[in-house]
Design an enzyme around this catalytic site. Structure first.
Site, PDB file in Angstrom:
ATOM      1  N   LYS A 174     -36.709  48.043  -0.097  1.00  0.00           N
ATOM      2  CA  LYS A 174     -35.733  47.901  -0.680  1.00  0.00           C
ATOM      3  C   LYS A 174     -35.715  49.123  -1.344  1.00  0.00           C
ATOM      4  O   LYS A 174     -36.157  50.647  -1.211  1.00  0.00           O
ATOM      5  CB  LYS A 174     -35.530  47.213  -1.855  1.00  0.00           C
ATOM      6  CG  LYS A 174     -35.544  45.609  -1.526  1.00  0.00           C
ATOM      7  CD  LYS A 174     -34.133  45.489  -0.195  1.00  0.00           C
ATOM      8  CE  LYS A 174     -33.786  44.213   0.435  1.00  0.00           C
ATOM      9  NZ  LYS A 174     -34.587  42.719   0.055  1.00  0.00           N
ATOM     10  N   ASP A 179     -42.306  38.534  -8.023  1.00  0.00           N
ATOM     11  CA  ASP A 179     -41.301  39.399  -7.355  1.00  0.00           C
ATOM     12  C   ASP A 179     -40.875  40.578  -7.827  1.00  0.00           C
ATOM     13  O   ASP A 179     -39.810  40.171  -8.872  1.00  0.00           O
ATOM     14  CB  ASP A 179     -40.105  38.513  -6.593  1.00  0.00           C
ATOM     15  CG  ASP A 179     -39.643  39.193  -5.205  1.00  0.00           C
ATOM     16  OD1 ASP A 179     -39.460  40.472  -5.322  1.00  0.00           O
ATOM     17  OD2 ASP A 179     -39.364  39.009  -4.182  1.00  0.00           O
ATOM     18  N   ARG A 196     -54.691  45.434  12.633  1.00  0.00           N
ATOM     19  CA  ARG A 196     -54.542  44.566  12.193  1.00  0.00           C
ATOM     20  C   ARG A 196     -54.934  44.221  10.446  1.00  0.00           C
ATOM     21  O   ARG A 196     -54.549  43.537  10.178  1.00  0.00           O
ATOM     22  CB  ARG A 196     -54.494  43.262  13.311  1.00  0.00           C
ATOM     23  CG  ARG A 196     -54.062  41.993  12.358  1.00  0.00           C
ATOM     24  CD  ARG A 196     -53.769  40.924  13.168  1.00  0.00           C
ATOM     25  NE  ARG A 196     -54.538  41.305  14.630  1.00  0.00           N
ATOM     26  CZ  ARG A 196     -55.287  40.176  14.329  1.00  0.00           C
ATOM     27  NH1 ARG A 196     -55.981  39.501  13.433  1.00  0.00           N
ATOM     28  NH2 ARG A 196     -56.340  40.042  14.939  1.00  0.00           N
ATOM     29  N   TYR A 200     -34.692  34.796  -4.380  1.00  0.00           N
ATOM     30  CA  TYR A 200     -34.296  35.331  -3.399  1.00  0.00           C
ATOM     31  C   TYR A 200     -33.929  34.490  -1.890  1.00  0.00           C
ATOM     32  O   TYR A 200     -35.411  33.886  -2.044  1.00  0.00           O
ATOM     33  CB  TYR A 200     -34.960  36.636  -2.168  1.00  0.00           C
ATOM     34  CG  TYR A 200     -34.473  36.923  -0.807  1.00  0.00           C
ATOM     35  CD1 TYR A 200     -33.581  37.975  -1.051  1.00  0.00           C
ATOM     36  CD2 TYR A 200     -35.777  36.817   0.076  1.00  0.00           C
ATOM     37  CE1 TYR A 200     -33.371  38.909  -0.130  1.00  0.00           C
ATOM     38  CE2 TYR A 200     -35.279  37.895   1.102  1.00  0.00           C
ATOM     39  CZ  TYR A 200     -34.120  38.182   1.545  1.00  0.00           C
ATOM     40  OH  TYR A 200     -33.390  38.922   2.384  1.00  0.00           O
TER      41      TYR A 200
HETATM   42  C1  LIG Z   1     -34.884  41.364   0.274  1.00  0.00           C
HETATM   43  C2  LIG Z   1     -36.133  40.877  -0.259  1.00  0.00           C
HETATM   44  C3  LIG Z   1     -36.764  40.279  -0.295  1.00  0.00           C
HETATM   45  C4  LIG Z   1     -36.956  40.469   0.972  1.00  0.00           C
HETATM   46  O1  LIG Z   1     -37.039  40.968   1.619  1.00  0.00           O
HETATM   47  P1  LIG Z   1     -37.632  41.412   3.992  1.00  0.00           P
HETATM   48  O2  LIG Z   1     -38.001  43.123   3.474  1.00  0.00           O
HETATM   49  O3  LIG Z   1     -36.440  41.560   3.842  1.00  0.00           O
HETATM   50  O4  LIG Z   1     -37.935  40.719   4.043  1.00  0.00           O
HETATM   51  C5  LIG Z   1     -37.040  39.183  -0.566  1.00  0.00           C
HETATM   52  N1  LIG Z   1     -37.667  39.931  -2.401  1.00  0.00           N
HETATM   53  C6  LIG Z   1     -36.588  40.284  -3.516  1.00  0.00           C
HETATM   54  C7  LIG Z   1     -35.673  40.253  -3.881  1.00  0.00           C
HETATM   55  C8  LIG Z   1     -35.623  40.675  -2.001  1.00  0.00           C
HETATM   56  O5  LIG Z   1     -34.043  41.387  -2.255  1.00  0.00           O
END
Ligand SMILES: *Cc1c(COP(=O)(O)O)cnc(C)c1O
Length: 398
Positions: free
Chosen positions: A212, A187, A61, A114
Site C-alpha cells: 500500500k 496493523d 531466505r 482487513y
Molecule cells: C492489503 C492489506 C493487508 C494485506 O496485505 P497484502 O500485501 O495484500 O498481503 C493487510 N492489512 C491491511 C490493512 C491491508 O490493507
C-alpha cells in the site's frame, strides 16, 4: 550541541535509512543482491554466522543485504528494534500469529480488520485450537470484556479501520494489554509510519502491507513486521525463516525505491484528500462523508493524539443507495475502479456492488457497509482533475 546527537527526522530517514554502510563501488542506490546463497570466507566465520555471533549473510531466505536495507529503513521510520520483510502483508500477519499463539490460546481483534486477516484466524488458526474474539476496539470496554485470562496472548488492532475509518486509541489499548500481560500488535498499513508510529504509543509489534502506501506505486506485493525489542525479534524471526514467507531481493529493492518518496506522496495525497472531503461534504448528491480530518469525525481527538495527519482515505454515501453507487463506479474516468489503496493513482470502490456483493445486505450493514458507501483512496493527481471527475460522475445520479 553534540553533532552526533542531532535527531534525524522522518523525511530524511525515508531517504537515507538503510543505505549500505560500506558501498561496494560507491553506488548511491542500494544494489539488488540477486543471490540465493553467500560464501563464507572461512569455516570459523561460517560457524559464527550460524551461531548469530556474526551478522554476515548465509542464505537469502534467512537474510539478504537488499532486504536488510529495506528492513532497516522501515524499522527506523517506526522507531522499532528491527524489521522482518515478508513476501506479502498476509505473510507478515500469519507469521506473527504463528510465532505468538499456541494451541489453547486466544486473541482479541478489531472486528473490521482487513478481511483475510479475520478469515485466517477464524477458519485456519481455529483448526489448530486457537480461539478469537473480534470486537469494535474503538470502544475500550469491549476489549476489557473480550480478554480471557490467562489464555489471551495478543490484542490485534487496525486503526484507522475500514469501512468508516474508525479509530482505536493505541496508547489506551497498550495500557490494557500490558496490565494483563498481553502483547499489542498493530496493523499500521492505513496510516503508514509517516502518519502514525504505534511503537511510540506503547505497541509491541507493528505490521505493514508494504503493497500500500510504503511502496506506493501499485506494482509490488510485500509486507513487514517490526519488533519493539530484541526479545520479540528473536521470537518471530526464526518462525519467519522456517515457514519461509520471506521477501526476495528484487521485491525489496522496488519497495526501497518506493519508500524514498513516501513523505512527498503522503503530503500531496493528504492535501488532495482533505480538500476533496470538504468538497464532497457540500455536494448535493452526497449524503454523508467520513474523513478523519473533518472536525465532525467522532474521534477527531484521537487523530490529534496519535496521528501526524489525517491520511488519504475517504468514505462517503451517495443518494439512491446501491444504484447511486453503481452509477458513480460506471462513470468515473480518472479514478480507477479497484481495491487496494495507497498508490500514486486515485482508486474508488463500492463495497456493496463489488467486494461485498455476495454478502447478504443485513450482514453487510452489521459490518457498517451501507449500500450507498463509496470508498476512495486519494492519490497524487491534480486536485482539480480529481474533483471534476467525481463531480461529473456524481451528477449522473438522478
Ligand atoms: C492489503 C492489506 C493487508 C494485506 O496485505 P497484502 O500485501 O495484500 O498481503 C493487510 N492489512 C491491511 C490493512 C491491508 O490493507
Amino acid at each position: 550541541m553534540e553533532e552526533e546527537n542531532l535527531p534525524i527526522h522522518k523525511s530524511t530517514k525515508a531517504i537515507h535509512a538503510g543505505n549500505l554502510k560500506k558501498p561496494v563501488f560507491g553506488e548511491v542506490s542500494v544494489p539488488i543482491f540477486q543471490t540465493s546463497t553467500f560464501s563464507f570466507p572461512s569455516a570459523d566465520e561460517g560457524a559464527a554466522r550460524f551461531s548469530g555471533d556474526s551478522d554476515g549473510f548465509i542464505y537469502t531466505r534467512m537474510g539478504n543485504p537488499t532486504t536488510r536495507a529495506l528492513e532497516e529503513c522501515i524499522a527506523s521510520l517506526e522507531n522499532g528494534y528491527k524489521g522482518m520483510a515478508t513476501a506479502s502483508g498476509m505473510a507478515a500477519i500469519t507469521t506473527v500469529f504463528l510465532a505468538l499463539l499456541d494451541q489453547g490460546t486466544h486473541m482479541v481483534g478489531t472486528a473490521s480488520v482487513y478481511g483475510p486477516t479475520r478469515v485466517v484466524v477464524e477458519n485456519e488458526l481455529s483448526r489448530f485450537g486457537i480461539a478469537s474474539t473480534f470486537v469494535d476496539t474503538s470502544n475500550l470496554d469491549n476489549i476489557e470484556k473480550a480478554i480471557q485470562k490467562p489464555d489471551t496472548r495478543i490484542i490485534y488492532i487496525e486503526t484507522p479501520a475500514n469501512p468508516i475509518l474508525s479509530l482505536t486509541d493505541i496508547e489506551a489499548v497498550a495500557h490494557i494489554a500490558h496490565k494483563n500481560d498481553i502483547l499489542l500488535v498493530v496493523d499500521n498499513t492505513f496510516a503508514s509510519p509517516f502518519l502514525q508510529r504505534p511503537l511510540e504509543q506503547g505497541a509491541d509489534i507493528v505490521i505493514h502491507s508494504l503493497t500500500k502506501f510504503i511502496n506506493g506505486h501499485s506494482d509490488v506485493v510485500g509486507g513487514i513486521i517490526i519488533a519493539k525489542d530484541e526479545k520479540l525479534y528473536r521470537k518471530i524471526k526464526p518462525v519467519l525463516n522456517l515457514f519461509g514467507g520471506t521477501m526476495d531481493p528484487h521485491q525489496a529493492w522496488l519497495v526501497l525505491r518506493g519508500v524514498r518518496t513516501l513523505p512527498l506522496r503522503i503530503e500531496k495525497a493528504q492535501d488532495n484528500a482533505s480538500r476533496l472531503a470538504t468538497y464532497l461534504l457540500n455536494h448535493p448528491k452526497v449524503t454523508w462523508v467520513k474523513y478523519t480530518g473533518l472536525p465532525d469525525h467522532p474521534q477527531h481527538q484521537i487523530v490529534k493524539k496519535q496521528m501526524d495527519g489525517c491520511g488519504t482515505m475517504i468514505s462517503f454515501g451517495v443518494r439512491n443507495g446501491l444504484e447511486g453507487g453503481k452509477i458513480v463506479m460506471d462513470n468515473v474516468r480518472l479514478f480507477t475502479l479497484a481495491v487496494s489503496l495507497g498508490g500514486v493513482e486515485s482508486l474508488i470502490e463500492h463495497p456493496a456492488s463489488m467486494t461485498h456483493a455476495s454478502v447478504p445486505r443485513e450482514e453487510r450493514e452489521l459490518a457498517g457497509i451501507r449500500d450507498e458507501l463509496i470508498r476512495v483512496s486519494v492519490g497524487c493527481e491534480d486536485f482539480e482533475d480529481l474533483k471534476n471527475d467525481l463531480d461529473q460522475a456524481l451528477f449522473k445520479i438522478p
